[in-house]
Design a protein around this motif. Sequence first.
Motif, PDB file in Angstrom:
ATOM      1  N   ASN A  38     -11.704  22.353 -10.356  1.00  0.00           N
ATOM      2  CA  ASN A  38     -11.936  23.038 -11.249  1.00  0.00           C
ATOM      3  C   ASN A  38     -12.987  24.049 -11.662  1.00  0.00           C
ATOM      4  O   ASN A  38     -14.078  23.818 -11.315  1.00  0.00           O
ATOM      5  N   ASP A  39     -12.450  25.494 -11.875  1.00  0.00           N
ATOM      6  CA  ASP A  39     -13.482  26.404 -12.031  1.00  0.00           C
ATOM      7  C   ASP A  39     -13.074  27.518 -12.910  1.00  0.00           C
ATOM      8  O   ASP A  39     -11.834  28.137 -12.320  1.00  0.00           O
ATOM      9  N   LEU A  40     -13.538  27.703 -13.966  1.00  0.00           N
ATOM     10  CA  LEU A  40     -13.026  29.074 -14.784  1.00  0.00           C
ATOM     11  C   LEU A  40     -13.402  30.405 -13.951  1.00  0.00           C
ATOM     12  O   LEU A  40     -12.725  31.454 -14.089  1.00  0.00           O
ATOM     13  N   GLY A  41     -14.464  30.145 -13.174  1.00  0.00           N
ATOM     14  CA  GLY A  41     -14.799  31.275 -12.339  1.00  0.00           C
ATOM     15  C   GLY A  41     -15.584  32.395 -12.734  1.00  0.00           C
ATOM     16  O   GLY A  41     -15.744  33.516 -12.313  1.00  0.00           O
ATOM     17  N   GLY A  42     -16.237  32.317 -14.155  1.00  0.00           N
ATOM     18  CA  GLY A  42     -17.135  33.390 -14.585  1.00  0.00           C
ATOM     19  C   GLY A  42     -18.365  33.230 -13.935  1.00  0.00           C
ATOM     20  O   GLY A  42     -18.832  32.610 -13.242  1.00  0.00           O
ATOM     21  N   SER A  43     -18.977  34.324 -14.442  1.00  0.00           N
ATOM     22  CA  SER A  43     -20.461  34.375 -14.294  1.00  0.00           C
ATOM     23  C   SER A  43     -21.369  33.631 -14.928  1.00  0.00           C
ATOM     24  O   SER A  43     -20.940  32.534 -15.422  1.00  0.00           O
ATOM     25  N   ARG A  44     -22.706  33.237 -14.656  1.00  0.00           N
ATOM     26  CA  ARG A  44     -23.233  32.044 -15.150  1.00  0.00           C
ATOM     27  C   ARG A  44     -23.639  32.189 -16.673  1.00  0.00           C
ATOM     28  O   ARG A  44     -23.892  31.189 -17.312  1.00  0.00           O
ATOM     29  N   ASP A  45     -23.337  33.259 -17.255  1.00  0.00           N
ATOM     30  CA  ASP A  45     -23.314  33.285 -18.821  1.00  0.00           C
ATOM     31  C   ASP A  45     -21.913  33.017 -19.398  1.00  0.00           C
ATOM     32  O   ASP A  45     -21.703  33.133 -20.627  1.00  0.00           O
ATOM     33  N   GLY A  46     -20.917  32.767 -18.418  1.00  0.00           N
ATOM     34  CA  GLY A  46     -19.623  32.395 -19.056  1.00  0.00           C
ATOM     35  C   GLY A  46     -18.486  33.428 -19.145  1.00  0.00           C
ATOM     36  O   GLY A  46     -17.515  33.321 -19.536  1.00  0.00           O
ATOM     37  N   THR A  47     -19.026  34.670 -18.700  1.00  0.00           N
ATOM     38  CA  THR A  47     -17.979  35.753 -18.954  1.00  0.00           C
ATOM     39  C   THR A  47     -17.575  36.054 -17.406  1.00  0.00           C
ATOM     40  O   THR A  47     -17.947  35.628 -16.324  1.00  0.00           O
ATOM     41  N   GLY A  48     -16.306  36.718 -17.581  1.00  0.00           N
ATOM     42  CA  GLY A  48     -15.644  36.902 -16.180  1.00  0.00           C
ATOM     43  C   GLY A  48     -14.773  35.802 -15.609  1.00  0.00           C
ATOM     44  O   GLY A  48     -14.775  34.822 -16.206  1.00  0.00           O
ATOM     45  N   HIS A  49     -13.900  36.268 -14.492  1.00  0.00           N
ATOM     46  CA  HIS A  49     -12.979  35.340 -13.976  1.00  0.00           C
ATOM     47  C   HIS A  49     -13.543  35.466 -12.384  1.00  0.00           C
ATOM     48  O   HIS A  49     -13.586  36.572 -12.018  1.00  0.00           O
ATOM     49  N   SER A  50     -12.826  34.647 -11.407  1.00  0.00           N
ATOM     50  CA  SER A  50     -12.842  34.909 -10.164  1.00  0.00           C
ATOM     51  C   SER A  50     -12.044  33.847  -9.559  1.00  0.00           C
ATOM     52  O   SER A  50     -11.436  32.985 -10.024  1.00  0.00           O
ATOM     53  N   ASP A  51     -11.943  33.800  -8.069  1.00  0.00           N
ATOM     54  CA  ASP A  51     -10.799  32.946  -7.350  1.00  0.00           C
ATOM     55  C   ASP A  51     -11.970  31.926  -6.662  1.00  0.00           C
ATOM     56  O   ASP A  51     -11.317  31.374  -5.765  1.00  0.00           O
ATOM     57  N   ALA A  52     -12.849  31.580  -7.238  1.00  0.00           N
ATOM     58  CA  ALA A  52     -14.020  30.485  -6.540  1.00  0.00           C
ATOM     59  C   ALA A  52     -13.327  29.206  -6.136  1.00  0.00           C
ATOM     60  O   ALA A  52     -13.526  28.653  -5.052  1.00  0.00           O
ATOM     61  N   ALA A  53     -12.669  28.801  -7.335  1.00  0.00           N
ATOM     62  CA  ALA A  53     -11.955  27.382  -6.890  1.00  0.00           C
ATOM     63  C   ALA A  53     -10.823  27.161  -5.700  1.00  0.00           C
ATOM     64  O   ALA A  53     -10.959  26.563  -5.065  1.00  0.00           O
TER      65      ALA A  53
END
Length: 300
Positions: A38-53
């Motif tokens: 599970n990963d929302l994929g945001g930056s460390r302040d909780g903003t944004g998304h990515s395909d990290a998971a």
Amino acid sequence: MSTIRFDGRVAIVTGAGGGLGRHYALELARRGAKVVVNDLGGSRDGTGHSDAALAVVEEIRAAGGEAMSNGGNVAEYAQMAEMVAKAKEAWGGVHILINNAGVLRDKTFAKMDPADFEFVVRVHLLGSAFATKACWETFREQNYGRVLMTASSSGLFGNFGQANYGAAKLGIAGLTKTLSLEGAKNDIRVNTIAPTAGTRMTEDLFPQAAFEAFSPDKVAPGALYLVSEDAPTNTILGAGAGAFQASYVTLTPGTLLTGDDLSPEGVAAHWDAITDRTDEIVPKTGAEQAMTIGKLLQGG
């Protein structure tokens, strides 16, 4: 020393797109678990998304393991419930949950926007509660569950500029203590890890040499032990750079004040005796505080 395996187990790791969570997911899979990354994929302040998971899932599959990605937000209970439902549909159950997802919005309390305080507490504390609640009934039905919460030395001991983060992290340790009691009859063991690691969350806080020494793979052994079949429960484990420590919330025997001493002045006068740590205990439940007071009332 027997090998710890997770064959036949389904594990969910939140915030597993990088850092500690990625190492937990990879090692669980290497030892036989099917893993929801599970990963929302945001930056460390909780903003944004990515395909990290997705990237971590591909790593697991390339090594011969089984995994699925999930982009759910831990701060939204419905998304956590949906994540658990998908895991059960695919693999028949969920046995392990590692609550690792988190964000940072560091500022001194004087300069902190209330929204930033609320957001950090929501992700860390409520996110851990929501993900755990989504798994809880399954754990009860199976008579088996392993939950690992993530606290921090900032919560246990304080850290300048992290009032929001510290409040959330100590709250998580308190959540662990109650859930370990409530889950005991169904073999649900709940523990807390307080990691110190060089990750995206801490990369600008460590000198380069320390960043490398505190690599996430040196925390993972403690985390995996705490979600294993023979794990303890209600433990707070510090971990970093291959060193492991146990933290405790303790209670001193205290002093009974009566008469004129039962006053602010009396508390001040007896402060050394009140805080004397000789014969202090580590209570297993909150009721023990009242029990120790009862002994003082009985002259014990």
